[in-house]
Design a protein around this motif. Sequence first.
Motif, PDB file in Angstrom:
ATOM      1  N   THR A  61       0.810  -1.229   0.000  1.00 59.19           N
ATOM      2  CA  THR A  61       0.000   0.000   0.000  1.00 59.19           C
ATOM      3  C   THR A  61       0.839   1.274   0.000  1.00 59.19           C
ATOM      4  O   THR A  61       0.280   2.363  -0.021  1.00 59.19           O
ATOM      5  CB  THR A  61      -0.938   0.023   1.221  1.00 59.19           C
ATOM      6  OG1 THR A  61      -0.154  -0.052   2.414  1.00 59.19           O
ATOM      7  CG2 THR A  61      -1.931  -1.133   1.172  1.00 59.19           C
ATOM      8  N   THR A  62       2.139   1.140   0.020  1.00 54.98           N
ATOM      9  CA  THR A  62       2.990   2.331  -0.024  1.00 54.98           C
ATOM     10  C   THR A  62       4.255   1.993  -0.796  1.00 54.98           C
ATOM     11  O   THR A  62       4.706   0.830  -0.784  1.00 54.98           O
ATOM     12  CB  THR A  62       3.361   2.802   1.402  1.00 54.98           C
ATOM     13  OG1 THR A  62       4.064   4.039   1.332  1.00 54.98           O
ATOM     14  CG2 THR A  62       4.227   1.779   2.107  1.00 54.98           C
ATOM     15  N   PRO A  63       4.850   2.957  -1.505  1.00 50.40           N
ATOM     16  CA  PRO A  63       6.126   2.681  -2.172  1.00 50.40           C
ATOM     17  C   PRO A  63       7.189   2.236  -1.165  1.00 50.40           C
ATOM     18  O   PRO A  63       7.222   2.708  -0.022  1.00 50.40           O
ATOM     19  CB  PRO A  63       6.488   4.020  -2.811  1.00 50.40           C
ATOM     20  CG  PRO A  63       5.186   4.722  -2.994  1.00 50.40           C
ATOM     21  CD  PRO A  63       4.355   4.317  -1.811  1.00 50.40           C
ATOM     22  N   PHE A  73      13.919  -2.801   2.986  1.00 48.04           N
ATOM     23  CA  PHE A  73      13.014  -1.813   2.413  1.00 48.04           C
ATOM     24  C   PHE A  73      12.496  -0.886   3.513  1.00 48.04           C
ATOM     25  O   PHE A  73      12.343  -1.280   4.667  1.00 48.04           O
ATOM     26  CB  PHE A  73      11.812  -2.499   1.761  1.00 48.04           C
ATOM     27  CG  PHE A  73      12.115  -3.138   0.434  1.00 48.04           C
ATOM     28  CD1 PHE A  73      12.457  -2.361  -0.663  1.00 48.04           C
ATOM     29  CD2 PHE A  73      12.043  -4.518   0.268  1.00 48.04           C
ATOM     30  CE1 PHE A  73      12.722  -2.940  -1.888  1.00 48.04           C
ATOM     31  CE2 PHE A  73      12.303  -5.113  -0.943  1.00 48.04           C
ATOM     32  CZ  PHE A  73      12.646  -4.324  -2.033  1.00 48.04           C
ATOM     33  N   ARG A  74      12.198   0.326   3.103  1.00 49.94           N
ATOM     34  CA  ARG A  74      11.523   1.256   4.008  1.00 49.94           C
ATOM     35  C   ARG A  74      10.462   2.011   3.222  1.00 49.94           C
ATOM     36  O   ARG A  74      10.609   2.225   2.010  1.00 49.94           O
ATOM     37  CB  ARG A  74      12.516   2.226   4.636  1.00 49.94           C
ATOM     38  CG  ARG A  74      13.321   3.053   3.659  1.00 49.94           C
ATOM     39  CD  ARG A  74      14.268   4.017   4.376  1.00 49.94           C
ATOM     40  NE  ARG A  74      15.157   4.695   3.465  1.00 49.94           N
ATOM     41  CZ  ARG A  74      14.826   5.751   2.732  1.00 49.94           C
ATOM     42  NH1 ARG A  74      13.596   6.256   2.820  1.00 49.94           N
ATOM     43  NH2 ARG A  74      15.705   6.327   1.922  1.00 49.94           N
ATOM     44  N   PRO A  75       9.368   2.397   3.860  1.00 49.20           N
ATOM     45  CA  PRO A  75       8.323   3.150   3.160  1.00 49.20           C
ATOM     46  C   PRO A  75       8.859   4.489   2.667  1.00 49.20           C
ATOM     47  O   PRO A  75       9.761   5.089   3.267  1.00 49.20           O
ATOM     48  CB  PRO A  75       7.243   3.340   4.229  1.00 49.20           C
ATOM     49  CG  PRO A  75       7.526   2.306   5.266  1.00 49.20           C
ATOM     50  CD  PRO A  75       9.011   2.116   5.258  1.00 49.20           C
ATOM     51  N   ALA A  76       8.278   4.956   1.557  1.00 47.28           N
ATOM     52  CA  ALA A  76       8.691   6.240   0.974  1.00 47.28           C
ATOM     53  C   ALA A  76       7.468   6.910   0.374  1.00 47.28           C
ATOM     54  O   ALA A  76       6.431   6.288   0.148  1.00 47.28           O
ATOM     55  CB  ALA A  76       9.755   6.025  -0.091  1.00 47.28           C
ATOM     56  N   PRO A 471      -6.805   0.613  -1.894  1.00 43.28           N
ATOM     57  CA  PRO A 471      -6.362   1.092  -0.578  1.00 43.28           C
ATOM     58  C   PRO A 471      -5.722   2.471  -0.707  1.00 43.28           C
ATOM     59  O   PRO A 471      -5.108   2.790  -1.732  1.00 43.28           O
ATOM     60  CB  PRO A 471      -5.333   0.045  -0.145  1.00 43.28           C
ATOM     61  CG  PRO A 471      -5.652  -1.167  -0.944  1.00 43.28           C
ATOM     62  CD  PRO A 471      -6.192  -0.674  -2.248  1.00 43.28           C
ATOM     63  N   PRO A 472      -5.852   3.308   0.293  1.00 49.88           N
ATOM     64  CA  PRO A 472      -5.209   4.631   0.251  1.00 49.88           C
ATOM     65  C   PRO A 472      -3.710   4.488  -0.022  1.00 49.88           C
ATOM     66  O   PRO A 472      -3.036   3.630   0.546  1.00 49.88           O
ATOM     67  CB  PRO A 472      -5.468   5.198   1.647  1.00 49.88           C
ATOM     68  CG  PRO A 472      -6.695   4.480   2.125  1.00 49.88           C
ATOM     69  CD  PRO A 472      -6.606   3.105   1.548  1.00 49.88           C
ATOM     70  N   GLY A 473      -3.207   5.330  -0.926  1.00 53.76           N
ATOM     71  CA  GLY A 473      -1.782   5.302  -1.233  1.00 53.76           C
ATOM     72  C   GLY A 473      -1.408   4.441  -2.414  1.00 53.76           C
ATOM     73  O   GLY A 473      -0.241   4.418  -2.824  1.00 53.76           O
TER      74      GLY A 473
END
Length: 817
Positions: A61-63, A73-76, A471-473
């Motif tokens: 749901t997030t890059p 990995f980490r959200p961006a 989903p949002p994002g």
Amino acid sequence: MTADVATHCPYCSLQCGITLTPRPDGSIELVGRADFPVNRGGLCIKGATATELLDHPERLTTPLVRDSRDAPFRPASWADAFDRIAAAITRTQAGHGRDAVGAFGGGGLTNEKAYQLGKFVRVALRSRHIDYNGRFCMSSAVAAATRAFGMDRGLPFPLDDIPRADVLVLVGSNPADTMPPAMRFLGEGRARGARHVVIDPRRTATAELAHTHLQPLPDTDLSLANGLLHIAIREDLVDEEYVATRTNGFDAVRRAVRAYWPDRVERVTGIAVPDLYDLVRALAAAPTAMILTARGVEQHADGTDTAQAWINLALALGLPGRGPGNGWGTITGQGNGQGGREHGQKADQLPGYRSLRNPADRAHVAAVWGVDPDELPGPGVSAYELLDTLGRDVRALLVSASNPVVSAPNARHVEERLRALDFLAVTDIFLSETAQLADVVLPTTQWAEESGTMTNPEGRVLLRRRAVDPPPGVRSDLEIWRGIADRLGRGSLFPTEPEAVFAELRRASAGGVADYAGVTYGRLAAGEELHWPCPAEDHPGTPRMFLDRFATPDGRANFVAVRPRLAAEQPEDAHPYLLTTGRARSQYQSGTQTRRSPTLAAAAPRPYVELHPELARRHGVGDGDPVRLSTPRGSTVLDARLDPGIRPDTVFVPFHWSGVNVLTSDVLDPTSRMPEFKTCPVAVEKVAHPTPPTTSGNEETAMHSTPRFLQGIFPFEGRGVDKPVPVHDSLSYTVPMGITTQPLYFRGGNSTDELVTVVLLRDGAPMRYFPIGACAAVHVQLAVVEDLDDGTVLELHLAAREGLSGTLVADLGLVEV
């Protein structure tokens, strides 16, 4: 979601019609649409469980980004992700040239997305390097059909023509497992007295229902087809008038098949001489006859020539273009396998099956795109060749809707090449095995969250409607490519609304072989059944092709003389058997989706290998034992399933799990560039100390359970609608001591023209009733209302009118926990 939405299944090429209905509790009910002519309400287990993915806990749901391959990995933000991708593209092209950046697409993309991806690579990246996983699926049949008929449409006739064939031959095709709703077309044919012949090294579920099953040695289909044509010539069964008036090149083929006399073909293929004569005579004598091929024919290093050999036989008998119930066709597998290959994902192709090598085609498409034709790059290389160049010629890659770490041949090598890239970006709905290697992963919308068109094997264009919000994002692929193109200075050329993209696709395809100019969202939404070519908005579409002429310059079909080539790898002492791969009923493609569905994972939680009991006995292998398979490229350990329906010299493995395609060969067909998936030498060895195989793309979701099935195909005779009776001893199950069992689903089929009822009994008392309509099928997901304790006895009985006889297909899925 506030109202019913009529749309289409996200899985195979049938694109079955479904209706999504919101429930009061916020969940979504999915049922088959009785008004859609392909499935008429029927669904397979995959389609029936498709909503399990919409709110899946592993959904991206997030890059995701990382600063090095060793870092987590980490959200961006989307801005950060787009900036990283654009910077990598700019840096790579500045240092290594425009062609150092490429893209790898998928046959599951909508027509709009397949079109836009091809445009993005050629206009925004200005690179020649794009291909897609459909190269691994349909490319040999495409190449053969194009040179024979002047164009490719998997089925040049509607699916409704299949029941009209008095004799139907399926070669290397198993729709009972790969696309179960299509079996209704075969069932309707058998009900009217048609004869069906299945040619397959395995006694598949489709072969079980056929009148005749011929079981050749793998990779001998070309010799078999040439031998059948030899007999047709010898027996004066060739339609000489058709050949003279509608074809070219038969004399060369006549000479080429002289060497395929029946005794020789029997020695090569293992098919007895009387069976060869019987098949040819049946085809020639039938008022209507049809030959359908699939991946078993095509996924070979000589797959184009093998498909051509079956086309040659069909042409000699005068079948293509003869009208309803006749012809040759190939059955597409991927969700948009037909449309996905028409509009620009292939290395040498522009929308509408136009050619990058043709100046007029380049000029037409460039005008639609608003660019100079000289800007468009030349043709690139095929899918496996593209993957093989990674880290060398291609230094940065964008992957959409594909998982080549699992699906590509010689997969260990492909993984090494992906790791050698300077930069990898992947768009997907889950963190697939390929996405796990990326520098940037972008979450994208899935089937029910976006609108778009798909094209099924018969050339029918379908409108898949948006039913729920993503989903949002999460963004669509169209929005993702626009975001990157903005940063490369070409964003204005890339609309993001599917209908606007489709309107552009219509203009780009106008006048091409795959002409969609007359297909509009409005016509599709109004329920019109439109098969391409459809060149104008008042055109009804073209469900049947070649009735008057073929799509060649002179209107005639082309025979092509073909002979088998010696396979690059032959069985020898170290690898004495033959490996073939294919699909499992409850899994799909690389398993990125289906291995995450709880129901489907329970039905097929682990990879396995099918062995003939005699081969297993030779190696001391029992059912369920771990077995090591080894080929010249690598080895993997799988659970054994003993099956007397497979040849004793052949082993079969479904390819939906990581580790399977480390075995398969990367030798390519010289015309289609199709890899040699379907056969290679293999060694079989029992493993004393098993290594648990991977069960999904994320080990945290591994199933700690064991599936059990009561299934099979059985004749029956009714004793009365109120007198259910046992069908077969195998449809009985006792819960083992110390185990709890839960029922998951029931699937059933009824060959008769009357209603029958399957009764599920618990300890002798009726527990559930499953009505199955006339010549119909049913699939019921079983809500677990109680666990079944050890010692519980389950049985399937059947109630039907006294004296009614027919065939029952039964499949009760259970899980031991």
